[in-house]
Write an enzyme that holds these catalytic residues in place. Sequence first.
Site, PDB file in Angstrom:
ATOM      1  N   GLY A  17       4.086   9.794  26.336  1.00  0.00           N
ATOM      2  CA  GLY A  17       4.517   9.573  24.960  1.00  0.00           C
ATOM      3  C   GLY A  17       3.355   8.996  23.961  1.00  0.00           C
ATOM      4  O   GLY A  17       3.537   8.362  23.200  1.00  0.00           O
ATOM      5  N   THR A 191      -2.948   1.556  36.451  1.00  0.00           N
ATOM      6  CA  THR A 191      -3.520   1.047  34.902  1.00  0.00           C
ATOM      7  C   THR A 191      -4.921   0.878  35.237  1.00  0.00           C
ATOM      8  O   THR A 191      -5.878   1.250  34.561  1.00  0.00           O
ATOM      9  CB  THR A 191      -2.803   0.075  34.188  1.00  0.00           C
ATOM     10  N   ASP A 240      10.367   1.314  27.611  1.00  0.00           N
ATOM     11  CA  ASP A 240      11.403   2.415  27.319  1.00  0.00           C
ATOM     12  C   ASP A 240      12.534   1.920  26.353  1.00  0.00           C
ATOM     13  O   ASP A 240      12.862   0.986  26.557  1.00  0.00           O
ATOM     14  CB  ASP A 240      12.176   2.889  28.466  1.00  0.00           C
ATOM     15  N   CYS A 382      17.028  31.359  12.437  1.00  0.00           N
ATOM     16  CA  CYS A 382      16.041  32.441  12.689  1.00  0.00           C
ATOM     17  C   CYS A 382      16.891  33.549  13.534  1.00  0.00           C
ATOM     18  O   CYS A 382      17.533  34.295  13.206  1.00  0.00           O
ATOM     19  CB  CYS A 382      14.876  31.842  13.323  1.00  0.00           C
ATOM     20  N   HIS A 508      13.058  27.832   9.668  1.00  0.00           N
ATOM     21  CA  HIS A 508      13.484  27.012  10.465  1.00  0.00           C
ATOM     22  C   HIS A 508      13.650  25.658   9.806  1.00  0.00           C
ATOM     23  O   HIS A 508      12.549  25.104   9.648  1.00  0.00           O
ATOM     24  CB  HIS A 508      12.227  26.855  11.510  1.00  0.00           C
ATOM     25  N   GLU A 510      14.647  22.998  10.613  1.00  0.00           N
ATOM     26  CA  GLU A 510      14.494  21.720  11.451  1.00  0.00           C
ATOM     27  C   GLU A 510      13.050  21.032  11.428  1.00  0.00           C
ATOM     28  O   GLU A 510      12.858  19.820  11.750  1.00  0.00           O
ATOM     29  CB  GLU A 510      14.761  22.039  13.018  1.00  0.00           C
TER      30      GLU A 510
HETATM   31  N1  GLN Z   1      12.800  37.149  17.762  1.00  0.00           N
HETATM   32  C1  GLN Z   1      13.126  37.146  16.329  1.00  0.00           C
HETATM   33  C2  GLN Z   1      12.026  37.397  15.341  1.00  0.00           C
HETATM   34  O1  GLN Z   1      10.833  37.413  16.032  1.00  0.00           O
HETATM   35  C3  GLN Z   1      13.492  35.562  15.875  1.00  0.00           C
HETATM   36  C4  GLN Z   1      12.370  34.659  16.051  1.00  0.00           C
HETATM   37  C5  GLN Z   1      12.790  33.211  15.809  1.00  0.00           C
HETATM   38  O2  GLN Z   1      13.806  32.773  16.183  1.00  0.00           O
HETATM   39  N2  GLN Z   1      11.794  32.357  15.648  1.00  0.00           N
HETATM   40  O3  GLN Z   1      12.174  37.839  14.191  1.00  0.00           O
END
Ligand code: GLN
Length: 556
Positions: A17, A191, A240, A382, A508, A510
Amino acid sequence: MSAKYIFVTGGVVSSLGKGLAAASIGCIMESRGLKVALQKFDPYLNVDPGTMSPFQHGEVFVTDDGAETDLDLGHYERFTHSKLSRDNNWTTGRIYEMIIAKERRGDYLGKTVQVIPHVTNEIKSAMKKVAQDVDLVIIEIGGTVGDIESLPFIEAIRQMRQELGRESTLFVHVTLVPYIAAAGELKTKPTQHSVKELLSVGIQPDILLCRTDRFLSKDIKSKIALFCNVEENAVITAKDVASIYEVPLVFAREGVDRLALRYLHMDAREPDLSKWEDLVHRVYNPKDEVSIGIVGKYVEYEDSYKSLKEALVHSALLYNLKLNVNWIEAEGLEAKDQSVQAQLEHADGILVPGGFGKRGIEGMLKGIQYARENKVPFFGICLGMQTACVEFARHVCGLEQANSSEFDPATPHRVIYKLRELRGVEELGGTMRLGAWTCKLEPDTLAHSAYGQNEISERHRHRYEFNREYEDMLTAGGLRISGSTPDGTYVEIVEIADHPYFLGCQFHPEFKSKPLEPHPLFSAFVKASYENRLRRQHQREEVAVELFHRPEKVKH
Ligand code: GLN
């Protein structure tokens, strides 16, 4: 005043980590009003992780400028406001790529090109580049001390100390103090050995972050301090914890920040971690729970979906919910003898994340069909958005052979096809549509109401796109295009109006979710999923009440 540096190394084993440690120190320092930058050096020879398998490397984190980077950069962005770009992640491969290009151009004027000073100089200048306009640069050295690959990086940080002095550089070493059950003891030897290893390359650590499953006693701390030549209060218990968002609180309690500032001769106000405390309070005191089924192809290796999982956690915490993730292997939904319903019925919401290649696609389509037909909230990201379009084309618009040309180049209905500007590009490294693109949202759509904005910017990483030739047919069937690039070229978001929540996006989201700023699309999806949970619970209770009141109904 020029920036000061904290270097984070790791010893004994990998996966201790270091990334979270670096991010957490950054988080506390920011809460003290300091401006921080974070950077990571990875010892492998790939130029970037973009071409590596998710099973090898885990998630590829994409920055606004389209760099494909290590997943630790995701932690940096989630824990701090450090602005990250391709300057913040370097691999040995990329450093050498640069040096070799210079050598071929003749930039070295006939000199012999060597690890010291040429490689170390490039490393140091990359470190200095991110130090503009900040108070503190926190640099994580990937790999484990003792590895051959990481030696040039370790040598570079040794030189940084030599150049800038003790007051401007600090060495933090993350190590392991395992509890050996048979002996009933915590062991300090690993350590000691790892610090010895660091000493052999000229680095005396200042602070030791000891990963352990229990608090280190005063005795253990003083033993480690004595053998490793550090102050006793520089031996930190990095215990942890159940939630990664607790790490900054643990470190602050142990006084890591105070000590670091003292060593670096820096002044800063007291830390204010109240927002993180509140977040962690919610982690431990959820009012209810929500279950999300993730139908993907890399589910046995959770690191492949790091940001995705965290984004769901952020939104669940927003509503005070505990998140249960059901990881569902997409291929497992393909088998004829397996009921899709049995595998998905426990999920309050279904998510199909990003991915590449043909494996598992038919399973994803089954998962999407189940979500669409049973009105289960659905979120496609995606690849998940692309497969949602294929599913819709096949089962709603009757184009039985619809597909993406990624999976079936000969399909008569290429609902998803190769990005027009990428036709003819065969090279794999860095050739996708990458990074931040603006997207215009249509009014009165799920997307618009989630964001509350007309224009957004999100990060991309894909090679295929929605084929507008099928737009009329799909929209006539009830699919809505709710987001596109401002010039109308790319379809960015699709949704189905006649459904409680069904949305797919080409980007994306996220990557931009933070624990203190959950992403609106994730929050909308988690909310819809929780509402679905309550609805289902309510239906079950109604049935139970009915059975209770009319017992004759259950008589056989
Ligand atoms: N394989 C798909 C593309 O290249 C989706 C890519 C992804 O999900 N990042 O467009």
